[in-house]
Design a protein around this motif. Structure first.
Motif, PDB file in Angstrom:
ATOM      1  N   TRP A 329     -67.147   5.004  19.341  1.00 31.31           N
ATOM      2  CA  TRP A 329     -66.276   3.317  19.645  1.00 31.31           C
ATOM      3  C   TRP A 329     -65.664   2.680  20.481  1.00 31.31           C
ATOM      4  O   TRP A 329     -65.682   1.432  20.454  1.00 31.31           O
ATOM      5  N   THR A 330     -66.290   3.384  21.623  1.00 34.57           N
ATOM      6  CA  THR A 330     -66.469   2.286  22.626  1.00 34.57           C
ATOM      7  C   THR A 330     -67.836   1.904  22.574  1.00 34.57           C
ATOM      8  O   THR A 330     -67.287  -0.091  22.868  1.00 34.57           O
ATOM      9  N   ALA A 331     -68.499   2.199  21.660  1.00 35.81           N
ATOM     10  CA  ALA A 331     -69.798   0.669  21.286  1.00 35.81           C
ATOM     11  C   ALA A 331     -69.146  -0.050  20.880  1.00 35.81           C
ATOM     12  O   ALA A 331     -68.882  -1.794  20.316  1.00 35.81           O
ATOM     13  N   VAL A 332     -68.570   0.330  19.459  1.00 35.94           N
ATOM     14  CA  VAL A 332     -68.208  -0.677  18.643  1.00 35.94           C
ATOM     15  C   VAL A 332     -66.952  -1.520  19.166  1.00 35.94           C
ATOM     16  O   VAL A 332     -67.679  -3.107  18.564  1.00 35.94           O
ATOM     17  N   LEU A 333     -66.217  -1.136  20.170  1.00 28.10           N
ATOM     18  CA  LEU A 333     -65.231  -2.368  20.800  1.00 28.10           C
ATOM     19  C   LEU A 333     -66.276  -3.218  21.472  1.00 28.10           C
ATOM     20  O   LEU A 333     -65.258  -4.027  21.564  1.00 28.10           O
ATOM     21  N   GLU A 334     -66.929  -2.977  22.085  1.00 32.39           N
ATOM     22  CA  GLU A 334     -67.616  -3.695  22.680  1.00 32.39           C
ATOM     23  C   GLU A 334     -68.056  -4.826  22.169  1.00 32.39           C
ATOM     24  O   GLU A 334     -68.355  -5.921  23.231  1.00 32.39           O
ATOM     25  N   ILE A 335     -68.756  -5.485  20.660  1.00 34.68           N
ATOM     26  CA  ILE A 335     -69.574  -6.396  20.435  1.00 34.68           C
ATOM     27  C   ILE A 335     -68.053  -7.291  20.474  1.00 34.68           C
ATOM     28  O   ILE A 335     -68.884  -8.694  20.186  1.00 34.68           O
ATOM     29  N   ALA A 336     -66.766  -7.343  19.984  1.00 33.62           N
ATOM     30  CA  ALA A 336     -66.083  -7.707  19.748  1.00 33.62           C
ATOM     31  C   ALA A 336     -65.761  -7.808  21.062  1.00 33.62           C
ATOM     32  O   ALA A 336     -65.484  -9.230  21.518  1.00 33.62           O
ATOM     33  N   LEU A 337     -65.149  -7.077  22.054  1.00 33.45           N
ATOM     34  CA  LEU A 337     -65.052  -7.768  23.421  1.00 33.45           C
ATOM     35  C   LEU A 337     -66.536  -8.586  24.452  1.00 33.45           C
ATOM     36  O   LEU A 337     -65.483  -9.585  25.119  1.00 33.45           O
ATOM     37  N   ALA A 338     -67.996  -8.215  23.780  1.00 35.78           N
ATOM     38  CA  ALA A 338     -68.644  -9.247  24.156  1.00 35.78           C
ATOM     39  C   ALA A 338     -68.285 -10.915  23.849  1.00 35.78           C
ATOM     40  O   ALA A 338     -67.818 -11.798  25.208  1.00 35.78           O
ATOM     41  N   PHE A 339     -67.600 -10.457  22.614  1.00 33.82           N
ATOM     42  CA  PHE A 339     -67.072 -12.052  22.763  1.00 33.82           C
ATOM     43  C   PHE A 339     -65.948 -12.841  23.223  1.00 33.82           C
ATOM     44  O   PHE A 339     -66.098 -13.687  24.060  1.00 33.82           O
ATOM     45  N   VAL A 340     -64.827 -12.226  23.984  1.00 40.17           N
ATOM     46  CA  VAL A 340     -64.066 -12.275  24.237  1.00 40.17           C
ATOM     47  C   VAL A 340     -64.471 -12.419  26.051  1.00 40.17           C
ATOM     48  O   VAL A 340     -63.797 -13.663  26.644  1.00 40.17           O
ATOM     49  N   GLY A 341     -65.459 -11.426  26.812  1.00 37.58           N
ATOM     50  CA  GLY A 341     -65.738 -12.067  27.683  1.00 37.58           C
ATOM     51  C   GLY A 341     -66.734 -13.393  27.621  1.00 37.58           C
ATOM     52  O   GLY A 341     -66.292 -13.950  28.522  1.00 37.58           O
ATOM     53  N   ALA A 342     -67.461 -13.403  26.605  1.00 37.48           N
ATOM     54  CA  ALA A 342     -67.921 -15.094  26.681  1.00 37.48           C
ATOM     55  C   ALA A 342     -67.153 -15.930  26.660  1.00 37.48           C
ATOM     56  O   ALA A 342     -67.481 -16.855  27.630  1.00 37.48           O
TER      57      ALA A 342
END
Length: 555
Positions: A329-342
């Motif tokens: 679930w950390t990996a699942v969250l990271e896809i959304a967080l990647a866009f937030v970071g960008a």
């Protein structure tokens, strides 16, 4: 062009600033970028699946524990060897040709590995797989540095970070699904199926543009060979150190000494016969060196989800599919967080601040995870998944962004050999940092488990009323399925011993989480010591437009 000149140009109203990026950057095809992302994901996922499926692979081939210890090493040592040597291959043949040739061989080898039943052949093919896939990282990164459109740069870096982290954190769940519902062979077939898609992206997205070669002399491979072989032997020594008992083993000493000699030969060769494919002088920069140390240390931080959390659950007998959700679930969250970071990068946030937020979040997550007990399951880690996802996404994105900005504004893209040199540098640092981290963490957990076992054992002595009562109760319960009273008593002692070891491991994992917290603090110090880049990601597209303008006069 110096950073001062860039900054002055950026603030001058008379003329538009010159870009440190190539002038044709914005015309790069997006397929090449997708190839970069797929290459990073494939090589990361392959190495992780190999470590998870090692037991099944050993059982299929029929090899012992000591023989099996070299299975993963064959792949990873070859991966380490080809990293620096990719500079030579890329300069001699061009990045596109090397990537296509390597990916073709890797696809065939990966598809064939499940059918291998010979130990010697298995080691050879795994080494070939490592050599061919090891070109994915440095050469695709070279392409990324010189061809990503600036308007997409932050988004691509975010996706790059997600692909790497996602491959690591999704691997246990992927392998568990394959093993329990399909077949363990899919740990090789999945990369074999994904690599042709990468090849298509490389073929259509990366133009045929080999590095220009000197007309006076051909590039020498000797220095590259010494350096690559030295790093490979060092990697093998670190990988086998815990099993061989470190300095008490002649093999470990031989590997380490051979590594030292070859690295010295490489240095002597480089000083005596300079190679036009390498620009080591470019690496002598405060931020470049500091970012190298930061990347090296960051690999230790990642061990929270690579080693500590999976082992804390697998020590109780849980398989990959059962403990996989603890990091999935950390990996699942990271896809959304990647866009937030960008998005934050596009808004002009300093990449150093993004790094600091990430490492702080990881530290807090590990502090909460340090409440671990032997009763925890995968669901017990869910409350810290969000913090860990934020931490790993932002920390890696901030680190990669800082590296890209540093390379761009320190002149790393002004010459192809600089781009290749810095790519090989950070690739080697990443691999060595990861292996040093794994070796240190594995040794630390093993030693702390021994210490806690001894300390707990001091309180479990014959004659203590609580110990004797527990033994008698267990023996009575096991008597019906044991060979007499002595057999039941022996099994009862075994149960007590397993409970003590479980508690000792629990305490060792708590100590390991504290080590990651300390590593995060060190990373925060590195972050604070970084010098600020002259421009941020919000300003880069305007810089590119200034470079593309016909009025621009490059200094």
């Amino acid at each position: 062009m110096s950073v001062t000149a860039i900054s002055a140009a950026a603030g001058s109203p008379e003329r538009k600033p010159a870009s440190p990026f190539p002038a044709d950057l914005s015309h790069s095809p997006l397929l090449g970028i997708l190839g970069v992302l797929l290459g990073a994901a494939i090589v990361t996922l392959t190495g992780r699946l190999l470590s998870l499926g090692l037991a099944d692979l050993k059982g299929n081939v029929g090899i012992s524990y000591d023989e099996g210890a070299w299975v993963g090493s064959a792949f990873n040592v070859a991966l380490m060897f080809i990293g620096p040597f990719s500079v030579y291959l890329g300069g001699l043949f061009g990045a596109r040709r090397v990537l296509l040739a390597g990916a073709s061989i890797f696809t065939v080898v990966s598809a064939s590995l499940p059918q291998v039943h010979s130990y010697s052949l298995l080691i050879v093919l795994l080494a070939v797989a490592g050599l061919t896939s090891g070109t994915f990282y440095p050469l695709t990164l070279t392409f990324a540095l010189r061809n990503i459109p600036l308007r997409y740069l932050a988004l691509v870096l975010a996706l790059y970070a997600f692909f790497i982290e996602g491959a690591v954190n999704c691997a246990p769940s992927i392998y568990g699904f394959f093993r329990n519902h399909l077949s363990w062979e899919w740990m090789f077939w999945l990369p074999a199926l994904a690599t042709p898609a990468m090849m298509a992206c490389v073929y259509f997205g990366i133009p045929e543009s080999p590095m220009p070669q000197s007309k006076k002399e051909a590039p020498s491979f000797a220095g590259f060979l010494y350096l690559s072989a030295g790093f490979a032997l060092l990697f093998a020594a670190l990988d086998q150190g815990q099993r061989l008992d470190w300095w008490r083993s002649g093999l470990f000493n031989g590997l380490f000494a051979g590594s030292a000699v070859l690295l010295l030969f490489s240095l002597e060769r480089r000083l005596r016969v300079p190679n036009f494919l390498v620009d080591l002088g470019y690496l002598r920069n405060w931020n470049t060196i500091l970012l190298g140390f930061a990347l090296f240390s960051f690999r230790l931080v990642l061990l929270a989800t690579i080693i500590i959390i999976p082992q804390s659950l697998s020590v109780r007998g849980l398989d990959a599919e059962q403990y996989g959700p603890a990091v999935f679930w950390t990996a699942v969250l990271e896809i959304a967080l990647a866009f937030v970071g960008a998005l934050l990068l596009y808004k002009g946030i300093d990449s150093r601040l993004l790094m600091a937020i990430g490492f702080t979040a990881i530290a807090f997550a590990c502090v909460l995870n340090a409440n671990f007990t032997s009763a925890w399951s995968a669901e017990s880690y869910f409350p810290t998944e969000l913090l860990m996802g934020v931490g790993q996404s932002f920390a890696l994105l901030g680190l990669i962004s800082s590296i890209i900005l540093q390379v761009a504004f320190s002149g790393g893209l002004e010459a192809p050999q600089r781009a290749l040199t810095v790519s090989a540098f950070f690739h080697s640092v990443r691999l060595l940092g990861g292996q040093v981290g794994v070796a240190l963490m594995g040794h630390f957990i093993a030693e702390r488990e021994k210490l806690h076992s001894n300390l707990l054992g001091l309180h479990v002595q014959s004659g203590n009323w609580l110990v004797d009562g527990t033994l008698h109760g267990l023996a009575a319960g096991l008597a019906g399925r044991s060979n007499g009273a002595f057999g039941a008593a022996g099994r009862a002692v075994g149960v007590i011993d397993s409970r003590l070891r479980l508690q000792a491991y629990s305490l060792a994992f708590i100590d390991a989480f504290h080590i990651v917290v300390a590593a995060c603090v060190v990373m925060l110090v590195f972050t604070a010591a970084l010098r600020r880049s002259p421009m941020n990601f919000r300003q880069l597209p305007a810089l590119q437009q200034g470079a593309d303008s016909p009025q621009e006069a490059r200094p």
